[in-house]
Scaffold this active site. Sequence first.
Site: not given
Ligand code: AMP
Ligand code: MG
Length: 521
Positions: A208, A278
């Site tokens: 990314r 990201d």
């Molecule tokens: P996203 O908004 O889904 O792109 O997630 C943003 C960040 O939060 C990324 O680093 C994900 O890996 C982390 N993340 C989202 N949900 C979880 C979860 N349930 N456990 C651990 N990390 C999470």
């Molecule tokens: Mg993500």
Amino acid sequence: MSDNSHSLTALNWDDSFVSSLPADPASTNTSRQVRGAAFSRVEPTAVGGPKLLALSESMAAELGMTTALTTSEGFAEAMGGNAVVDGMKPYAACYGGHQFGQWAGQLGDGRAITLGEVINDVGIRYELQLKGAGPTPYSRFADGRAVLRSSIREFLCSEAMHYLGVPTTRALSLVATGDSVRRDMFYNGQEKAEPGAIVCRVARSFLRFGSYQIHAARNDIDTLRRLVAYTFEHHFPHLGPVNKDSVVAFLTQVGQSTAQLMAEWMRVGFVHGVMNTDNMSILGLTIDYGPYGWIDNYDPSWTPNTTDASMGRYCFGMQAQMGGWNLVRLAEALYPLIDDMDAVKSAIETYEKSWSQASGAMVVGKLGLDTHRGEADQLLWSDLTELMQREPTDMTVCFRGLSKVAAAENPLDPILDAFYDPPGPALQEAWGAWLERYLDRVKGIEGRQARMDAFNPGFVLRNYLAQEAIEQAEAGDMSRISELLEAAKTPYADGVALKFGGKRPEWARNKPGCSTLSCSS
Ligand code: AMP
Ligand code: MG
């Protein structure tokens, strides 16, 4: 020799990422800052009772997986994170990102774990990644898990996008974990236990913009350079060694593929919902399906993401602009390898040009024109989009109907279905006038209907369709998931359009999951 075609070990596993790039020296699986490394070695955490709920047979075939393999118990075990077989070298990647305009520091694969790379029989290398496979050093305060509802959405939408012809990460499998996960779905303090699931996602690379940003932000130019060198070797081999010119060319190409992706999202009516850096693929793939949504009534200001509802930063009509904003963040990260402001500026300008070309081509395709004749065609397009917003008008149904519009007695007839409420006389008159201009413009263009129907899908994974599949799955019935996966395979066919292609039903207008989605997943 025994036949092991039913075994994952029979695949041609590779580990180019972990063998080429610096690893986190620590091996404890605790949330922490990971410096000087592109990844951490971490294994999935076992789940209670993995059960295969859905499979993308075409993805499995592309990976060289036999039916004997995908129906075996070992497959569900591995895709549920309960078995790491010989050849897999699991890891979580380190990356950072700008979230909603602010630098957020280290993010990383907090719940995704790449099992390894598979090289298929035509030499294409794929990463297989479990999403929801348990905590990693990047999990921060979260549990590393994913709920069934968001996993169904990611599984179905990845495959639907693929069949629409939109660049995307793919989905191989959807596995129920047998464990529950606690989530506060509406962020109102009402946590509840929900079924957990794991999607195995597949892509040539999950790198990314944020994968590069994190090293630049830490002034770790050595790791940045090594990551760029790896990226070139495996994904941009024509760029050769890392130097100023090749990095500028890389930035330019990422800009081009990003601009094309934005035009593709606009073509099919897709709103990503969380275009943080990201979540921006350097291969121009749609990546990280979260609170995404599909346009029902055409509305550039619409976003399904409740977290972004008031700002609308990532709403439908802002996506190309946000793609450009994100590209500038990538340029900043790569700057230490370029060190020439003019060169960076011209790479960024290429994004604007690419977007203008791609969106022009989108207008031509959506309207079934022969070529783009400049301002007059652009005006025809903007007048149409303005008309579609005057009263709620379904985007997908409208363009499907537009291909059938002919100089008949009432050219409005083929698009009447697109209106959420019957159009009054003034609106009918405005449409009549626009259609007259349109028919005049397309007069004599051969094969317009066929070309438009191959460009404007009849089937998209409307929010309410995914929500129905989720509700049925939560009640134990997976049949709608397979029906939608089947329908998604022929999004340009009229038969499918008849079954799932109608506009959003009234009950779904304001229902959570259908009109709004939170990031809780
Ligand atoms: P996203 O908004 O889904 O792109 O997630 C943003 C960040 O939060 C990324 O680093 C994900 O890996 C982390 N993340 C989202 N949900 C979880 C979860 N349930 N456990 C651990 N990390 C999470
Ligand atoms: Mg993500």
